[in-house]
Design a protein around this motif. Structure first.
Motif, PDB file in Angstrom:
ATOM      1  N   GLN A  38       0.849  -1.177   0.000  1.00  0.00           N
ATOM      2  CA  GLN A  38       0.000   0.000   0.000  1.00  0.00           C
ATOM      3  C   GLN A  38       0.892   1.237   0.000  1.00  0.00           C
ATOM      4  OE1 GLN A  38      -2.874   0.319   3.206  1.00  0.00           O
ATOM      5  NE2 GLN A  38      -4.165   1.656   1.967  1.00  0.00           N
ATOM      6  N   ALA A  39       0.851   1.960  -1.107  1.00  0.00           N
ATOM      7  CA  ALA A  39       1.582   3.212  -1.202  1.00  0.00           C
ATOM      8  C   ALA A  39       0.773   4.319  -0.533  1.00  0.00           C
ATOM      9  CB  ALA A  39       1.851   3.551  -2.658  1.00  0.00           C
ATOM     10  N   LEU A  40       1.445   5.373  -0.153  1.00  0.00           N
ATOM     11  CA  LEU A  40       0.788   6.476   0.542  1.00  0.00           C
ATOM     12  C   LEU A  40      -0.343   7.049  -0.302  1.00  0.00           C
ATOM     13  CD1 LEU A  40       1.095   8.047   3.191  1.00  0.00           C
ATOM     14  CD2 LEU A  40       2.466   9.711   1.934  1.00  0.00           C
ATOM     15  N   GLY A  41      -1.539   7.074   0.278  1.00  0.00           N
ATOM     16  CA  GLY A  41      -2.687   7.632  -0.408  1.00  0.00           C
ATOM     17  C   GLY A  41      -3.344   6.736  -1.432  1.00  0.00           C
ATOM     18  N   LYS A  42      -2.888   5.495  -1.520  1.00  0.00           N
ATOM     19  CA  LYS A  42      -3.444   4.562  -2.501  1.00  0.00           C
ATOM     20  C   LYS A  42      -4.012   3.334  -1.813  1.00  0.00           C
ATOM     21  CE  LYS A  42      -0.477   6.052  -6.313  1.00  0.00           C
ATOM     22  NZ  LYS A  42       0.441   5.607  -7.393  1.00  0.00           N
ATOM     23  N   GLU A  43      -4.793   2.571  -2.553  1.00  0.00           N
ATOM     24  CA  GLU A  43      -5.392   1.373  -1.975  1.00  0.00           C
ATOM     25  C   GLU A  43      -4.371   0.243  -1.904  1.00  0.00           C
ATOM     26  OE1 GLU A  43      -8.605   0.082  -4.435  1.00  0.00           O
ATOM     27  OE2 GLU A  43      -7.319  -0.420  -6.122  1.00  0.00           O
ATOM     28  N   ARG A  44      -4.630  -0.676  -1.021  1.00  0.00           N
ATOM     29  CA  ARG A  44      -3.764  -1.837  -0.870  1.00  0.00           C
ATOM     30  C   ARG A  44      -3.962  -2.774  -2.057  1.00  0.00           C
ATOM     31  NH1 ARG A  44      -4.414  -4.750   4.687  1.00  0.00           N
ATOM     32  NH2 ARG A  44      -2.954  -3.142   5.377  1.00  0.00           N
ATOM     33  N   LYS A  45      -2.858  -3.241  -2.609  1.00  0.00           N
ATOM     34  CA  LYS A  45      -2.923  -4.129  -3.771  1.00  0.00           C
ATOM     35  C   LYS A  45      -2.097  -5.379  -3.534  1.00  0.00           C
ATOM     36  CE  LYS A  45      -3.806  -0.644  -7.322  1.00  0.00           C
ATOM     37  NZ  LYS A  45      -3.370  -0.073  -8.610  1.00  0.00           N
ATOM     38  N   MET A  46      -2.550  -6.458  -4.138  1.00  0.00           N
ATOM     39  CA  MET A  46      -1.841  -7.716  -4.033  1.00  0.00           C
ATOM     40  C   MET A  46      -0.650  -7.698  -4.975  1.00  0.00           C
ATOM     41  SD  MET A  46      -3.676 -11.388  -4.005  1.00  0.00           S
ATOM     42  CE  MET A  46      -2.873 -12.844  -3.406  1.00  0.00           C
ATOM     43  N   ILE A 105      -9.173 -12.437  -6.811  1.00  0.00           N
ATOM     44  CA  ILE A 105     -10.413 -11.759  -7.197  1.00  0.00           C
ATOM     45  C   ILE A 105     -10.879 -10.807  -6.093  1.00  0.00           C
ATOM     46  CG2 ILE A 105     -12.836 -12.093  -7.776  1.00  0.00           C
ATOM     47  CD1 ILE A 105     -12.018 -14.754  -9.075  1.00  0.00           C
ATOM     48  N   ASP A 106     -10.921 -11.319  -4.878  1.00  0.00           N
ATOM     49  CA  ASP A 106     -11.410 -10.501  -3.768  1.00  0.00           C
ATOM     50  C   ASP A 106     -10.298  -9.752  -3.066  1.00  0.00           C
ATOM     51  OD1 ASP A 106     -13.535 -13.256  -3.209  1.00  0.00           O
ATOM     52  OD2 ASP A 106     -14.124 -11.336  -4.090  1.00  0.00           O
ATOM     53  N   GLY A 107      -9.059 -10.035  -3.444  1.00  0.00           N
ATOM     54  CA  GLY A 107      -7.943  -9.287  -2.893  1.00  0.00           C
ATOM     55  C   GLY A 107      -7.838  -9.384  -1.388  1.00  0.00           C
ATOM     56  N   PRO A 108      -7.510  -8.281  -0.741  1.00  0.00           N
ATOM     57  CA  PRO A 108      -7.249  -8.315   0.702  1.00  0.00           C
ATOM     58  C   PRO A 108      -8.468  -8.690   1.546  1.00  0.00           C
ATOM     59  CG  PRO A 108      -7.332  -6.054  -0.103  1.00  0.00           C
ATOM     60  CD  PRO A 108      -7.315  -6.950  -1.313  1.00  0.00           C
ATOM     61  N   TYR A 109      -9.678  -8.591   0.992  1.00  0.00           N
ATOM     62  CA  TYR A 109     -10.884  -8.800   1.794  1.00  0.00           C
ATOM     63  C   TYR A 109     -11.068 -10.258   2.191  1.00  0.00           C
ATOM     64  CZ  TYR A 109     -11.680  -4.186  -0.074  1.00  0.00           C
ATOM     65  OH  TYR A 109     -11.524  -2.881  -0.432  1.00  0.00           O
TER      66      TYR A 109
END
Length: 124
Positions: A38-46, A105-109
């Motif tokens: 997760q970069a500053l100000g951005k969403e968490r990505k796999m 598909i659902d990523g971090p959730y």
């Protein structure tokens, strides 16, 4: 359940780092482990993931060929080897666990267990 990341730091562009994710409190061999950032100000990505069953690895297009994920079930640890780092790789990197297979598909959730994260900064 505990996941602890280590190995982050400051590195110059083109450099390398190896992140570790040490797990405890669950049957490590039954779980897939994913690395997220997760970069500053951005969403968490796999970023990458390794399954429990056959050790199948997958990676995001942005890191494929530069990052390598691996696991050592005897040490309850997953590694993320990062090479040819770029400034856009700067982020907090976290590992997470879910049963058996990776879920892109659902990523971090869909990952119930998380570490606290480690900062990776790529800058000259």
């Amino acid at each position: 359940v505990q996941l602890v990341e280590s190995g982050g730091g400051l590195v110059q562009p083109g450099g390398s780092l190896r992140l570790s994710c040490a797990a405890s409190g669950f049957t490590f061999g039954d779980y897939a482990i994913g690395w997220f950032r997760q970069a500053l100000g951005k969403e968490r990505k796999m970023v990458s993931c390794i399954s429990s069953s056959d050790g199948t690895t997958t990676a995001a297009d942005s890191v494929r060929g530069r990052f390598t994920i691996s696991r050592d079930n005897a040490k309850n640890t997953v590694y993320l080897e990062m090479n040819n780092l770029k400034p856009e790789d700067t982020a907090v990197y976290s590992c997470a666990a879910r049963r058996v297979v990776c879920n892109w598909i659902d990523g971090p959730y869909d990952y119930p267990y998380w570490g606290q994260g480690t900062q990776v900064t790529v800058s000259s």
